[in-house]
Design a protein around this motif. Structure first.
Motif, PDB file in Angstrom:
ATOM      1  N   ALA A 176      39.607  49.759  47.834  1.00 54.91           N
ATOM      2  CA  ALA A 176      38.527  49.467  48.417  1.00 54.91           C
ATOM      3  C   ALA A 176      37.536  49.698  47.597  1.00 54.91           C
ATOM      4  O   ALA A 176      37.470  49.759  46.469  1.00 54.91           O
ATOM      5  N   VAL A 177      36.430  48.787  48.308  1.00 48.00           N
ATOM      6  CA  VAL A 177      34.865  48.029  47.303  1.00 48.00           C
ATOM      7  C   VAL A 177      34.013  48.847  48.339  1.00 48.00           C
ATOM      8  O   VAL A 177      33.432  48.442  48.997  1.00 48.00           O
TER       9      VAL A 177
ATOM     10  N   ASP B 264      30.788  43.848  43.457  1.00 51.43           N
ATOM     11  CA  ASP B 264      29.708  42.827  42.288  1.00 51.43           C
ATOM     12  C   ASP B 264      31.045  41.249  42.903  1.00 51.43           C
ATOM     13  O   ASP B 264      31.799  41.359  42.998  1.00 51.43           O
ATOM     14  N   ASP B 265      30.249  40.675  41.963  1.00 53.09           N
ATOM     15  CA  ASP B 265      31.101  39.382  41.651  1.00 53.09           C
ATOM     16  C   ASP B 265      32.202  39.300  41.676  1.00 53.09           C
ATOM     17  O   ASP B 265      33.423  38.504  42.228  1.00 53.09           O
ATOM     18  N   GLU B 266      32.767  40.462  40.905  1.00 52.97           N
ATOM     19  CA  GLU B 266      34.404  40.585  40.899  1.00 52.97           C
ATOM     20  C   GLU B 266      35.526  41.597  41.528  1.00 52.97           C
ATOM     21  O   GLU B 266      36.352  41.635  41.250  1.00 52.97           O
ATOM     22  N   ALA B 267      34.461  41.677  42.874  1.00 53.46           N
ATOM     23  CA  ALA B 267      35.718  42.229  43.427  1.00 53.46           C
ATOM     24  C   ALA B 267      36.419  41.697  44.076  1.00 53.46           C
ATOM     25  O   ALA B 267      37.312  42.855  44.257  1.00 53.46           O
TER      26      ALA B 267
ATOM     27  N   TRP C 212      39.206  41.555  41.505  1.00 53.46           N
ATOM     28  CA  TRP C 212      39.611  43.013  41.522  1.00 53.46           C
ATOM     29  C   TRP C 212      40.663  43.816  42.447  1.00 53.46           C
ATOM     30  O   TRP C 212      42.343  43.760  42.360  1.00 53.46           O
ATOM     31  N   LEU C 213      40.986  42.729  43.819  1.00 48.20           N
ATOM     32  CA  LEU C 213      41.554  43.349  44.856  1.00 48.20           C
ATOM     33  C   LEU C 213      42.397  43.067  44.618  1.00 48.20           C
ATOM     34  O   LEU C 213      43.846  42.990  44.967  1.00 48.20           O
ATOM     35  N   ARG C 214      42.467  41.173  44.325  1.00 43.18           N
ATOM     36  CA  ARG C 214      44.110  40.484  44.078  1.00 43.18           C
ATOM     37  C   ARG C 214      44.383  41.034  42.680  1.00 43.18           C
ATOM     38  O   ARG C 214      46.400  41.116  42.749  1.00 43.18           O
ATOM     39  N   GLU C 215      43.897  41.585  41.707  1.00 44.99           N
ATOM     40  CA  GLU C 215      44.487  41.654  40.519  1.00 44.99           C
ATOM     41  C   GLU C 215      45.407  43.088  41.085  1.00 44.99           C
ATOM     42  O   GLU C 215      46.104  43.428  40.211  1.00 44.99           O
ATOM     43  N   ALA C 216      44.620  43.785  41.665  1.00 41.31           N
ATOM     44  CA  ALA C 216      45.372  45.377  41.813  1.00 41.31           C
ATOM     45  C   ALA C 216      46.611  45.059  43.023  1.00 41.31           C
ATOM     46  O   ALA C 216      47.657  46.213  43.267  1.00 41.31           O
ATOM     47  N   THR C 217      46.536  43.864  43.261  1.00 40.54           N
ATOM     48  CA  THR C 217      47.990  43.700  44.740  1.00 40.54           C
ATOM     49  C   THR C 217      48.373  42.237  43.698  1.00 40.54           C
ATOM     50  O   THR C 217      49.201  42.120  44.032  1.00 40.54           O
ATOM     51  N   ASP C 218      49.128  42.731  42.584  1.00 42.12           N
ATOM     52  CA  ASP C 218      49.724  41.207  41.674  1.00 42.12           C
ATOM     53  C   ASP C 218      49.452  40.259  41.715  1.00 42.12           C
ATOM     54  O   ASP C 218      50.303  39.551  42.128  1.00 42.12           O
ATOM     55  N   GLY C 219      47.830  40.017  42.309  1.00 39.44           N
ATOM     56  CA  GLY C 219      47.237  38.527  42.148  1.00 39.44           C
ATOM     57  C   GLY C 219      47.943  38.267  43.856  1.00 39.44           C
ATOM     58  O   GLY C 219      46.616  37.141  43.573  1.00 39.44           O
ATOM     59  N   ARG C 220      48.377  38.620  44.530  1.00 35.89           N
ATOM     60  CA  ARG C 220      48.724  38.602  45.537  1.00 35.89           C
ATOM     61  C   ARG C 220      47.392  38.449  46.610  1.00 35.89           C
ATOM     62  O   ARG C 220      46.702  38.078  48.032  1.00 35.89           O
ATOM     63  N   GLY C 221      46.619  39.718  46.459  1.00 36.24           N
ATOM     64  CA  GLY C 221      45.827  40.102  47.900  1.00 36.24           C
ATOM     65  C   GLY C 221      46.167  41.567  48.634  1.00 36.24           C
ATOM     66  O   GLY C 221      47.325  41.691  48.815  1.00 36.24           O
TER      67      GLY C 221
END
Length: 391
Positions: free
Chosen positions: A207-208, A229-232, A235-244
């Protein structure tokens, strides 16, 4: 009785208002014991003033004790403790039988082309007096008033009026695979409950939100959080193996941070004469779309965006090329409270309180303090997540 009323854009007042009375044989009148301020109440405060009249009573998250009963009410009696859903349905029309009580054909507002009537929510939805008051008339009470027990505190039951079913519907609409990953944009009251419901159902939740106290509250319930922030989206994609995430719930809606030009335009329109403002808002009105755009950007390909936050724009620009290319499913709508409350009630009454209903209210106040509580809630000051008023 005392009631919180709209007076002008960003101007509220607690005044002496007419006592509600039995108007139809299927009505009851309740004495309100607790009533909450909802995020969508802020839309009335800031944006939707042209559709309100001075003196309109606000509020749609009440519960209380039955004091008067119409002669055709069969399931309720004086002294019963009840929770009132924000949606007024009939229970027997085509849409109510389908579970779509927000589209009830009996209370639908045909003149405005909108759905079922709602408490305290403008002429677009029936101009029905709301529940931030000492008493409330409840139409079609056998279907709409949910009788609850007397042993547990109000906080266990109050949120069955709106935000718990709204969050539950948001998660159901997300169509998550088993043990999927749910993203949540915004950790206000609905976002908090949506996150907890996701965890309760066995999903991982990311969550953001920009407010540290809201992130800390979510983390207490097993949610991974990140600042807005601009990286949200990254972060959401990186937290899920780059997929989202498999699905993302937008629990913010048109109160989203960002879009300063749109926010200024909304404020200026709200200050115009009502006929002009209504015309603009129903023909060229736009929303602040930052939360929705973040959801669309961050959800995985083939995933679902579930909108729990309220939108009211009629000319919102949407990135359909991206949505089509990513094969995104989009689900949305006012919550059909009646369809979900029987499922949620056992969780609310569970001694373990698995959804943390007693860990959501940050501020209790009297009804007389309501105007200042609106400001506190809107500005997210003092760690404010949820305000409950006690008439």
């Amino acid at each position: 009785m005392r009631a919180l009323t709209w007076q002008a854009t960003k101007q509220l007042a607690v005044i002496d208002a007419p006592e509600p009375r039995i108007e139809e044989p299927t009505d009851v009148v309740i004495r309100i014991t607790s009533t909450a301020i909802c995020g969508s109440d802020l839309h009335l405060y800031d944006v939707l003033g042209p559709f309100l009249e001075k003196g309109d009573i606000l509020g749609h998250e009440p519960m209380g004790i039955v004091e008067e009963v119409g002669p055709e009410v069969t399931t309720l009696a004086v002294g019963d403790r009840v929770v009132i859903p924000f949606v007024i349905g009939c229970g027997h029309c085509h849409f109510c039988r389908l579970g779509l009580t927000t589209q009830c054909e009996t209370t639908q507002n045909y003149d405005h082309g909108t759905g079922a009537s709602l408490y305290g929510y403008t002429e677009l939805y029936g101009s029905v007096p709301g529940g931030q008051a000492e008493r409330l008339r409840v139409p079609l009470a056998d279907f709409n008033a949910l009788k609850v027990g007397s042993e547990l505190p109000d906080e266990r039951y109050l949120f069955l009026s709106d935000i718990l079913p709204t969050a539950w519907q948001g998660v159901q609409y997300a169509q998550l695979p088993e043990r999927g990953v749910l993203g949540v944009i915004g950790l206000g009251p609905v976002g908090q409950f949506a996150s907890r419901i996701g965890v309760h159902l066995g999903h991982r939740v990311v969550a953001v939100d920009p407010v540290p106290e809201r992130r800390a509250m979510a983390e207490r319930h097993g949610v991974d959080t990140f600042d807005l922030d601009d990286e949200a989206a990254v972060w959401l994609r990186e937290a899920t193996d780059g997929r989202g995430p498999d699905a993302v719930i937008d629990a913010v809606g048109m109160e989203a941070h960002g879009n300063p030009a749109t926010a200024m335009t909304q404020s200026m329109v709200g200050l115009l004469p009502d006929p002009v403002a209504k015309k603009l808002m129903t023909t060229v009105g736009v929303d602040r779309l930052a939360a929705m755009m973040l959801a669309i950007d961050s959800v995985r390909r083939g995933g679902t965006v579930s909108l729990s936050g309220v939108y009211a724009g009629v000319a919102d620009p949407m990135p359909f090329m991206t949505m089509f290319d990513k094969q995104i499913a989009l689900r949305m709508g006012q919550c059909n409270v009646h369809a979900w409350r029987d499922t949620i009630l056992p969780l609310v009454e569970d001694p373990a309180d698995p959804l943390g209903t007693e860990d959501i209210v940050t501020h209790h106040a009297s009804l007389e303090q309501a105007p200042e509580m609106y400001d506190l809630f809107r500005d997210k000051k003092d760690g404010c997540v949820k305000v409950v008023l006690h008439p």
